[in-house]
Design a protein around this motif. Structure first.
Motif: not given
Length: 490
Positions: A186-194
């Motif tokens: 869930h934490l990683m999903s908060t960062f923008p994707l390429p």
């Protein structure tokens, strides 16, 4: 007679399946569970075949699979509404595509459990008395970190200390629990994707289980695809992100983030610091402890060592100052200290595993060459570099001087590069392990810098950090499972 007639009536009323009610489908007659998403009249593949035999079907309506998957017909197995694809972004991207994947290795700190802030543990020692050393750790006290440290307004802090996050591992399991992994994803999903990426996929595998009865996961490796956008956040900045640090505190884990590339799994040179890394002590403190006059010499040397490792003092000048305090020690003191050296847990099997993998090893120490060279020979390390002290030829005692250039932070980096060039090894395949501020430059030059039970500044600056009771955990960063490690160290 009446009873016989009643029994016969009951037997006749018992339901039975007549020939007209039977069909040629075993599944149709005996299936007890039907998936809710299937139509009522569908009982199995045999009934589908029976229906097809009785109905004319156009050949163009049936797409026969010829064994060649395509983008329009990917290889899939569909069962009970779940799609199990045989290809996956975390395994291999489609031909012509490239996926920047991120590897996150989660180490549970089993040897350093953290108590809750809200409810002080009854096992803690009593609150420190005013006469105790100011270095007494707040973590050893029953006083919560958010409580005022003094009743005097003169010593009151300008701002109250920030509250630490609650230890969630106390609630969901003192190991890398499924809830811990879910929280991390869930934490990683908060960062923008390429750009062009819409979904975050992940896969995970357990690398190590504890020795308890329930065999809980202690080290888990996660593959996240794609990695957060480099335009938004570089990998170096992501490692230092406040949310990552808070997650580590909440779940009592260390998170090592690495790009999933070929060199991650194939190191060719591992460089170690010696004091507090290969061994548990600081050699210069051991030397100072042998001097009884003045009685406070050992404490003075230990204080300088501690401040130098924290980065508060320049290592080169601090080392010269400490060696000066050792003037007059007998030259054979290094031989006498050999049995005293305490090799860190896991070092011997780690070096044995690295040798079996064909990995070169080196020790670059800011200590003393006589002990460093001897220890390297005992452990089978290929290269050893350290400082040389001047011994008076007449008295056989230390003069307090150092020969040549001190092996400080700059020299450690230079030696690492020199050894890599000599062996023909690219820096991407070099790993540096240390604990002090004088190790930061060599750790930055290596493809992977690992802080082993390190000082706070080193923990924040290093590429990865491991806090535990065995340096053998280093092999988990390369993707080895516990079973594979046991095979390598046997």
């Amino acid at each position: 007679m009446a009873d016989d007639e009643a029994g016969a009536s009951q037997r006749q009323a018992r339901p039975s399946m007549t020939t007209a009610m039977r069909s040629s489908s075993f599944l149709k007659e005996h299936q007890q569970y039907r998936p809710p998403h299937k139509p009522e009249g569908h009982y199995g593949i045999d009934t589908v075949v029976e229906d097809l035999q009785a109905a004319p079907v156009s050949p163009r309506e049936i797409s026969h699979f010829k064994g060649i998957p395509s983008a329009e017909n990917p290889p899939k197995i569909v069962d009970s509404g779940l799609s199990h694809e045989l290809s996956h972004p975390d395994c291999t991207p489609r031909p012509g595509q490239h996926s920047e994947r991120l590897i996150a290795t989660l180490f549970y700190r089993s040897t350093a459990p953290r108590a809750s802030n809200a409810i002080p543990s009854p096992k803690r020692v009593p609150s420190p008395k005013p006469s105790q050393s100011p270095s007494f750790r707040a973590a050893d006290s029953n006083i919560p970190p958010t409580m005022a440290p003094s009743s005097s307004l003169d010593t009151f802090p300008l701002e109250p200390p920030a509250a630490e996050p609650e230890p969630l591992d106390h609630l969901y399991g003192s190991y890398v629990s499924p809830m811990c992994i879910t929280s991390f994803l869930h934490l990683m999903s908060t960062f923008p994707l390429p750009p062009g990426s819409t979904d975050l996929t992940s896969a995970h595998r357990c690398l190590k289980l504890d020795a308890g009865q329930d065999h809980h996961p202690m080290v888990v490796e996660l593959t996240v695809s794609p990695a957060p956008s480099l335009d938004y956040l570089s990998l170096a900045d992501l490692r230092k992100h406040e949310l990552i640090y808070r997650f580590e505190r909440e779940w009592n884990v260390d998170v090592a983030l690495r790009s999933d590339n070929l060199w991650r799994r194939y190191p060719r040179l591992v460089v170690f610091d010696m004091d507090s890394t290969l061994i548990t002590q600081e050699v210069i403190d051991l030397l100072a402890a042998t001097i009884k006059d003045p009685p406070d010499l050992a404490a003075r040397v230990a204080d300088i060592t501690h401040r130098a490792m924290l980065g508060e003092l320049e290592f080169d000048s601090a080392f010269r100052e400490r060696v000066k305090l050792l003037t007059g020690l007998p030259g054979d003191i290094f031989h006498e200290l050999r049995p005293v050296l305490d090799v860190t847990n896991g070092v011997r099997p780690l070096l044995r595993a690295l040798k079996r993998l064909g990995v070169k090893t080196a020790v670059l120490s800011g200590g003393f060459l006589p002990l460093t060279s001897w220890l390297a020979g005992e452990l089978g390390i290929d290269y050893a570099h350290a400082n040389e002290v001047v011994i008076d030829s007449e008295t056989g005692r230390l003069t307090g001087e150092v020969k040549g250039r001190i092996v400080g932070k700059e020299r450690k980096r230079e030696l690492l590069v020199e050894i890599a060039e000599k062996e023909g090894i690219p820096l991407e395949q070099v790993v540096a392990v240390g604990d002090g501020a004088n190790d930061l430059l060599m750790m930055a030059a290596a493809g992977l810098g690992v802080a082993w039970n390190a000082k706070p500044r080193v923990q924040m600056e290093a590429s990865a950090r491991i806090n535990g009771d065995s340096v053998l955990n280093l092999l988990h960063l390369f993707g080895f499972t516990d079973q594979e490690i046991q095979h390598l160290t046997a």
